[in-house]
Enzyme design. Structure first.
Site, PDB file in Angstrom:
ATOM      1  CG  HIS A 107     -23.169  54.745  34.255  1.00 59.23           C
ATOM      2  ND1 HIS A 107     -23.469  53.508  33.749  1.00 59.23           N
ATOM      3  CD2 HIS A 107     -24.342  55.410  34.311  1.00 59.23           C
ATOM      4  CE1 HIS A 107     -24.774  53.425  33.511  1.00 59.23           C
ATOM      5  NE2 HIS A 107     -25.330  54.575  33.836  1.00 59.23           N
ATOM      6  CG  ASP A 115     -28.620  53.369  31.791  1.00 59.28           C
ATOM      7  OD1 ASP A 115     -27.650  53.987  32.246  1.00 59.28           O
ATOM      8  OD2 ASP A 115     -29.414  52.731  32.509  1.00 59.28           O
ATOM      9  CD  GLU A 140     -25.667  54.340  37.467  1.00 58.94           C
ATOM     10  OE1 GLU A 140     -26.543  55.123  37.831  1.00 58.94           O
ATOM     11  OE2 GLU A 140     -25.929  53.300  36.835  1.00 58.94           O
ATOM     12  CD  GLU A 141     -27.109  50.575  35.202  1.00 57.58           C
ATOM     13  OE1 GLU A 141     -27.951  50.549  36.114  1.00 57.58           O
ATOM     14  OE2 GLU A 141     -27.266  51.207  34.141  1.00 57.58           O
ATOM     15  CG  ASP A 149     -26.974  57.590  33.657  1.00 59.53           C
ATOM     16  OD1 ASP A 149     -27.147  56.981  32.592  1.00 59.53           O
ATOM     17  OD2 ASP A 149     -27.115  57.073  34.781  1.00 59.53           O
ATOM     18  CG  HIS A 199     -31.781  49.169  33.498  1.00 55.40           C
ATOM     19  ND1 HIS A 199     -32.492  49.784  34.490  1.00 55.40           N
ATOM     20  CD2 HIS A 199     -30.594  49.817  33.418  1.00 55.40           C
ATOM     21  CE1 HIS A 199     -31.784  50.790  34.992  1.00 55.40           C
ATOM     22  NE2 HIS A 199     -30.625  50.824  34.358  1.00 55.40           N
TER      23      HIS A 199
END
Ligand code: BES
Ligand code: ZN
Length: 415
Positions: A213, A232, A270-271, A298, A380
């Site tokens: 992603h 990520d 994706e998130e 991922d 994140h």
């Protein structure tokens, strides 16, 4: 219109405004008084038998609270795969053809997940290994450096759309001299960051898919705060990009032409709850496309967690909610082609885009940088940066991806 209705419409519109992804959790709860049907328009699946309708704000609050979910507004549940014993962690049956949540009608999967005869032996060892000399780690670093320089790749932001265009341009350059290889932007309803699909046509239309992603997210204030997303999933993005470059080297020389159609996917959003990949695979499902195997990567670059724990660098092979048979094939590939082992691990739930393939009846696997417990804890956040990436480890993921793509795209008699 009565005053209270007017008020609730106003509140709904206000808290739906994009900037209001920044609203703190307390206000989400406070505003819930005013929430009308128009706001709670996402169907979330929080567990095998736990569904709920939610607004965008509630979705974000759930993510911040580390609650796992799939946004399955448009898609089909995973339970059929569990029913068939194709994925681990069988839970109790939840099979219904049609059911309702509030006024929303949900359809479950009617198409069973096929069991394919994946190769039990590898066949192209010298061809694949000769490509490894061409891996350009400096190029991979440069790509990741450029990709992480976008302020954020959050799917709803302008820079998120710009990063997709940058990625599209890089890929277009790679494939420019190959007339029969296509690249496609998959536009999604509701946000501007598109997904990207490259297709190398085979003799048959059955697809082998390798994927990552492209979006990132800072979970504190996704619309406002920086999210480099180096690991990520910038790492998976550049892993997939370099793997494509190597496959094209062989394709250009005429030493490789796939039998099954080989596709490279970079998903948007994706998130946001696997939104881009769900869109892609539900379109495939509707078009009766056959996908014989999908590999999601991922997070491919962080080893410090393993090193700190005194554990050898390794792959994390996610063995729950993934295809047992495809995982077995992946184990064969790792044993044959990699210099590090895999460790079995579990995500606990549908934690990345492989779940979207599975939800639509396609076998999928998920390979991550390490066992979950040693994986990158800076994701994140603003701290998911390139200096934390171990490029030797990314290289192992590239080797794996090339071998998986090469061997499976040339495998015949899978049905
Ligand atoms: N890369 C993560 C998945 C992940 C999280 C792997 C933690 C290893 C450790 C992925 O991008 C992600 O954030 N997934 C979401 C789920 C999704 C359905 C919103 C998650 O895990 O919360
Ligand atoms: Zn993530």
């Amino acid at each position: 219109m009565r005053f209270i209705t007017l008020l609730s419409v106003f509140a709904c519109v206000v808290i739906s405004f994009p900037l209001f992804d920044i609203v703190p959790e307390w206000s989400v709860n406070t505003f819930s008084l005013f929430r009308g049907n128009g706001c709670q328009d996402r169907l979330l699946k929080l567990g095998p038998d736990e569904y709920r309708l939610a607004s965008e704000k509630e979705k974000l609050a759930l993510k911040k609270a580390n609650k796992r979910f799939i946004d399955m507004t448009e898609q089909i549940p995973i339970e059929v795969a569990v029913e068939q014993g194709l994925i681990v962690k069988p839970t109790h049956s939840f099979l219904q053809k049609l059911f309702f949540i509030g006024s929303k009608q949900i359809k479950t999967l009617e198409k069973p997940i096929p069991v394919y005869n994946y190769p039990k032996k590898t066949k192209y060892n010298s061809e694949v290994k000769s490509l490894y000399d061409l891996i350009n780690i400096d190029g991979v670093y440069e790509n990741l450096s450029n990709f992480t320089s976008f302020y954020t790749r959050y799917y709803k932001t302008e820079s998120g759309a710009e990063s997709a265009t940058w990625l599209y341009d890089q890929i277009s350059e790679l494939i420019a001299s190959f007339k029969d290889i296509s690249i496609k932007k998959v536009h999604h309803k509701g946000w501007n960051q598109f997904s990207i699909i490259v297709s190398i046509p085979g003799e048959v239309k059955d697809k082998v898919v390798v994927a990552a992603h492209q979006d990132s997210a800072n979970l504190i204030l996704p619309n406002l705060m920086r999210a480099p997303g180096a690991d990520d999933d910038g790492s998976g993005t550049v892993t997939t990009l370099e793997s494509l470059r190597l496959i094209l080297e062989a394709y250009g020389k005429g030493t490789y032409k796939p039998y099954n159609t080989l596709e490279f996917h970079w998903y948007s959003a994706e998130e946001g709850g696997l939104l881009g990949s769900i869109d892609v695979f539900s379109r495939y499902y509707k078009a009766n496309e056959v996908v014989v195997g999908m590999l999601q990567q991922d997070m491919t670059g962080y080893t410090q967690g393993s090193i700190d724990a005194g554990v050898e660098p390794h792959f994390g092979l996610i063995e729950d909610y993934t295809s047992i048979e495809l995982n077995n094939f992946l184990k064969l590939i790792i044993k044959t082609y990699n210099s590090i082992p895999y460790h079995s691990s579990e995500c606990g739930y549908a934690c990345s885009d492989h779940a979207s393939a599975l939800e639509n009846g396609y076998p999928s696997s998920f390979l991550i940088e390490s066992e979950m417990k040693y994986s990158n804890k800076y994701i994140h956040s603003v701290m998911d940066t390139i200096d934390r990436i171990d490029f030797d480890h990314v290289k192992e993921h590239v080797k794996l991806t090339v071998a998986f793509a090469y061997e499976l795209s040339l495998a015949k008699k899978l049905h």
